[in-house]
Scaffold this motif. Sequence first.
Motif, mmCIF file in Angstrom:
data_model
loop_
_atom_site.group_PDB
_atom_site.id
_atom_site.type_symbol
_atom_site.label_atom_id
_atom_site.label_comp_id
_atom_site.label_asym_id
_atom_site.label_seq_id
_atom_site.Cartn_x
_atom_site.Cartn_y
_atom_site.Cartn_z
ATOM 1 N N TYR A 26 0.833 -1.219 0.000
ATOM 2 C CA TYR A 26 0.000 0.000 0.000
ATOM 3 C C TYR A 26 0.862 1.263 0.000
ATOM 4 O O TYR A 26 0.505 2.273 -0.616
ATOM 5 N N ALA A 27 2.003 1.184 0.674
ATOM 6 C CA ALA A 27 2.897 2.347 0.687
ATOM 7 C C ALA A 27 3.317 2.696 -0.739
ATOM 8 O O ALA A 27 3.486 3.868 -1.080
ATOM 9 N N LYS A 28 3.449 1.674 -1.578
ATOM 10 C CA LYS A 28 3.861 1.929 -2.964
ATOM 11 C C LYS A 28 2.687 2.288 -3.873
ATOM 12 O O LYS A 28 2.834 3.056 -4.807
ATOM 13 N N THR A 29 1.515 1.692 -3.616
ATOM 14 C CA THR A 29 0.424 1.825 -4.596
ATOM 15 C C THR A 29 -0.576 2.928 -4.260
ATOM 16 O O THR A 29 -1.301 3.378 -5.141
ATOM 17 N N ARG A 30 -0.612 3.365 -2.998
ATOM 18 C CA ARG A 30 -1.683 4.272 -2.569
ATOM 19 C C ARG A 30 -1.833 5.486 -3.479
ATOM 20 O O ARG A 30 -2.936 5.887 -3.839
ATOM 21 N N SER A 31 -0.690 6.092 -3.850
ATOM 22 C CA SER A 31 -0.759 7.338 -4.628
ATOM 23 C C SER A 31 -1.319 7.102 -6.033
ATOM 24 O O SER A 31 -1.659 8.056 -6.729
ATOM 25 N N SER A 32 -1.425 5.854 -6.444
ATOM 26 C CA SER A 32 -1.962 5.613 -7.790
ATOM 27 C C SER A 32 -3.469 5.344 -7.778
ATOM 28 O O SER A 32 -4.063 5.128 -8.829
ATOM 29 N N TYR A 33 -4.089 5.366 -6.599
ATOM 30 C CA TYR A 33 -5.524 5.094 -6.517
ATOM 31 C C TYR A 33 -6.359 6.379 -6.481
ATOM 32 O O TYR A 33 -5.929 7.407 -5.964
ATOM 33 N N HIS A 34 -7.596 6.257 -6.964
ATOM 34 C CA HIS A 34 -8.589 7.328 -6.855
ATOM 35 C C HIS A 34 -9.013 7.455 -5.380
ATOM 36 O O HIS A 34 -8.935 6.470 -4.623
ATOM 37 N N SER A 35 -9.518 8.639 -5.007
ATOM 38 C CA SER A 35 -9.915 8.864 -3.602
ATOM 39 C C SER A 35 -11.000 7.887 -3.143
ATOM 40 O O SER A 35 -11.091 7.567 -1.958
ATOM 41 N N VAL A 36 -11.836 7.421 -4.069
ATOM 42 C CA VAL A 36 -12.881 6.451 -3.711
ATOM 43 C C VAL A 36 -12.227 5.193 -3.136
ATOM 44 O O VAL A 36 -12.701 4.613 -2.149
ATOM 45 N N THR A 37 -11.153 4.774 -3.768
ATOM 46 C CA THR A 37 -10.479 3.552 -3.343
ATOM 47 C C THR A 37 -9.647 3.788 -2.085
ATOM 48 O O THR A 37 -9.736 3.010 -1.124
ATOM 49 N N THR A 38 -8.881 4.870 -2.039
ATOM 50 C CA THR A 38 -8.101 5.114 -0.814
ATOM 51 C C THR A 38 -9.031 5.350 0.370
ATOM 52 O O THR A 38 -8.715 4.956 1.490
ATOM 53 N N GLY A 39 -10.194 5.959 0.107
ATOM 54 C CA GLY A 39 -11.143 6.201 1.192
ATOM 55 C C GLY A 39 -11.514 4.915 1.913
ATOM 56 O O GLY A 39 -11.651 4.893 3.137
ATOM 57 N N THR A 40 -11.656 3.839 1.162
ATOM 58 C CA THR A 40 -11.991 2.552 1.777
ATOM 59 C C THR A 40 -10.738 1.832 2.289
ATOM 60 O O THR A 40 -10.730 1.300 3.398
ATOM 61 N N VAL A 41 -9.685 1.836 1.490
ATOM 62 C CA VAL A 41 -8.508 1.029 1.847
ATOM 63 C C VAL A 41 -7.720 1.648 3.006
ATOM 64 O O VAL A 41 -7.147 0.917 3.827
ATOM 65 N N ASP A 42 -7.724 2.977 3.123
ATOM 66 C CA ASP A 42 -7.055 3.608 4.272
ATOM 67 C C ASP A 42 -7.561 3.000 5.577
ATOM 68 O O ASP A 42 -6.783 2.690 6.478
ATOM 69 N N ALA A 43 -8.882 2.855 5.643
ATOM 70 C CA ALA A 43 -9.479 2.330 6.880
ATOM 71 C C ALA A 43 -9.058 0.883 7.125
ATOM 72 O O ALA A 43 -8.993 0.436 8.268
ATOM 73 N N VAL A 44 -8.763 0.163 6.056
ATOM 74 C CA VAL A 44 -8.388 -1.247 6.184
ATOM 75 C C VAL A 44 -6.909 -1.389 6.552
ATOM 76 O O VAL A 44 -6.544 -2.120 7.469
ATOM 77 N N VAL A 45 -6.061 -0.661 5.840
ATOM 78 C CA VAL A 45 -4.612 -0.881 5.998
ATOM 79 C C VAL A 45 -3.994 0.078 7.018
ATOM 80 O O VAL A 45 -3.190 -0.337 7.854
ATOM 81 N N LEU A 46 -4.363 1.352 6.947
ATOM 82 C CA LEU A 46 -3.698 2.326 7.811
ATOM 83 C C LEU A 46 -4.309 2.378 9.206
ATOM 84 O O LEU A 46 -3.609 2.349 10.208
ATOM 85 N N ASP A 47 -5.646 2.436 9.255
ATOM 86 C CA ASP A 47 -6.301 2.526 10.564
ATOM 87 C C ASP A 47 -6.639 1.142 11.104
ATOM 88 O O ASP A 47 -7.108 1.016 12.220
ATOM 89 N N GLY A 48 -6.444 0.098 10.268
ATOM 90 C CA GLY A 48 -6.839 -1.255 10.680
ATOM 91 C C GLY A 48 -6.022 -1.746 11.860
ATOM 92 O O GLY A 48 -4.993 -1.175 12.206
ATOM 93 N N LYS A 49 -6.531 -2.860 12.395
ATOM 94 C CA LYS A 49 -5.932 -3.425 13.607
ATOM 95 C C LYS A 49 -4.412 -3.517 13.490
ATOM 96 O O LYS A 49 -3.876 -3.815 12.469
#
Length: 637
Positions: free
Chosen positions: A614-637
């Motif tokens: 995710y550290a490598k790919t995040r900047s290539s995603y649309h905000s719709v996708t980072t909006g969901t994945v941030d919660a999974v990878v960054l804020d996740g357990k």
Amino acid sequence: MRFLAALSLILSVAALSACSPQNETAAVDGEPMVSPILTSDDAKDPFSYAQPEVARVTHVALDLALDFAQENVSGTATLDILAADGADTVILDTMGLIISSITDETGSDLPFELGEANDGMGAPLTVSMGRKRQIVIAYTSGPKARALQWLVPEQTAGGKHPYLLSQGQPTLNRTWIPTQDSPGIRQTWEAKITAPEPLTVVMSGLSGGDPVEADKGRRAFTFAMDKPVAPYLIAIAAGDIVFQPLGPRSGVWTEPVMLDKAAAELADTEKMIAAAEELYGEYRWGRYDMIVLPPSFPYGGMENPVMTFLTPTFIAGDRSLTGLVAHELAHSWSGNLVTNANWSDSWLNEGTTSYFENRIIEKLYGEKRASQERALNFAAMEETIAEKGSDSDITALHLTGDNAAPEGGTSGVIYDKGANFLHTVEAIVGREKFDEWLESWFDRHAFEPATSAMFLADLRKNLIKGDAALEAKLMLDEWVYEPGLPSNALRPDPAAFAEVDKAAEAYAASRTLDKAVWANWTSAERLRLLSKLPKQLPDEELAKLDRDLGLTASANNEILFVWLNLALQNRYEPAVQLAESFLATVGRRKFVAPLFKTLVEQDDWGKPIAKRIYAKTRSSYHSVTTGTVDAVVLDGK
Ligand code: BES
Ligand code: ZN
């Protein structure tokens, strides 16, 4: 006194908004079409600051320049306002916009106030327009406007030119267009957009013809949408794109290196339009073009009028995933013609469209493929309902409370349960009667917003017509307002996957699969088999499955996705590289979010992998996708 004044104001606008005694949308020759608004409580949109009963936008004229270096759009939006006699302010939705001035049509400044911003809704923009009914807003989109994704050349297939794409649904268009961003407030629009040469601009409106030279190596493109649409349907894309006609009223835009593949996959488009028209009446939008976008597009498809936006990941080489196109095309009726008044009734858009999609697939490719797709979706729905709980409100069609947030319907239940609802009604009343009614529903409410309550009332008035036995059989209120699956739900035909299910059972016992049989299966059959495999598989078995079935090499991204998910669930090391390259190119949220979730769930094995990728790919995603994945990878357990 105050109350009476307010009341008469509302009444006068309600009258203004009604173009004919029946409150139907009517086109008066030469005059722009104006749609009515709904004023009932269930039609109110809590995710817009607009007060359409007081003043509402009926037409938007954009004059914007695309700036790829600054990654913003700037220029003016000229809004036509329909307001109650005494109204002197209009409230718009904005998110992050930098407003430089607001004037009337003569250029005189109008006072305005940008309210406090809220993370989900943005900030209300209140304009003191006095008696003026046209306002000109000069503005620039803010940094990281969420609707817009600016791609660097490396993120495109051609690799030489930058690219811009937008995604408006549900509430993102307020990050680049200052208007009333509510699905129940329909607006006609036009646009003049300049972009640097050699980029070509497309929008979800009819093109005004060849671009004209503008200053400093730029070209100006013009567009118009003369039918009132929900503002989330205004969309733009710009890049090194070319067009190929597919038929007299359809064609495809994409990057030059993608053109042949895209056109081949979309070869059935004209037939789809004809099938859709045969089912539910005339296609009312003129052209049906599509753009196949770079793989960072966050959705499979988006039904932007006259210009469906598509992920390139639906291209499998064999047209096995063209249900996506049938779906977006179907939205030309369910969603774009008749639109959910607010996001609590998203099922009216998505469920009805999923039903319609299946009917198109049946007409074009036959009952076998249609019934398999129904069975696949039914199983997915049952799984989601079981996961969420059959008493969980999120499994109702009409969403309430927190679930009624604009993104509330993304669990998928509204798609499949909504479709199943209509398949059930169809089975009970008979296809002919049901089709006649559904076509008449689209016709009665063309270019208008609708609610669940209106849908049910219309069904009762025009289809059930007081037949008490039929009413009891249909269980309409339970379908729409209650969680879980009603007892009368039409079950899928067990024959649809009889052979596959037998093979899956045999596999669980013998751990072998007949390669030759798999090779002859349809995409749906393969997906069914993969879904029925044991959840826990040792490395040797995964390796054998991959070898025998050619999973890693599959050109079908749905199959590749299911394979990757299964492999990662089993901590299958050889799949990590493929997962990494997949996640580095594809930004479609439906694929990306579950894969990261699966990784994160594999604690000490998967979490570090997820974080590293995710550290490598995040900047290539649309905000719709980072909006969901941030919660999974960054804020996740
Ligand atoms: N309108 C939706 C996409 C959407 C839904 C965007 C909710 C924002 C909020 C579109 O028609 C859609 O449903 N796309 C699906 C494809 C379909 C075949 C189920 C997708 O993108 O996967
Ligand atoms: Zn849809």
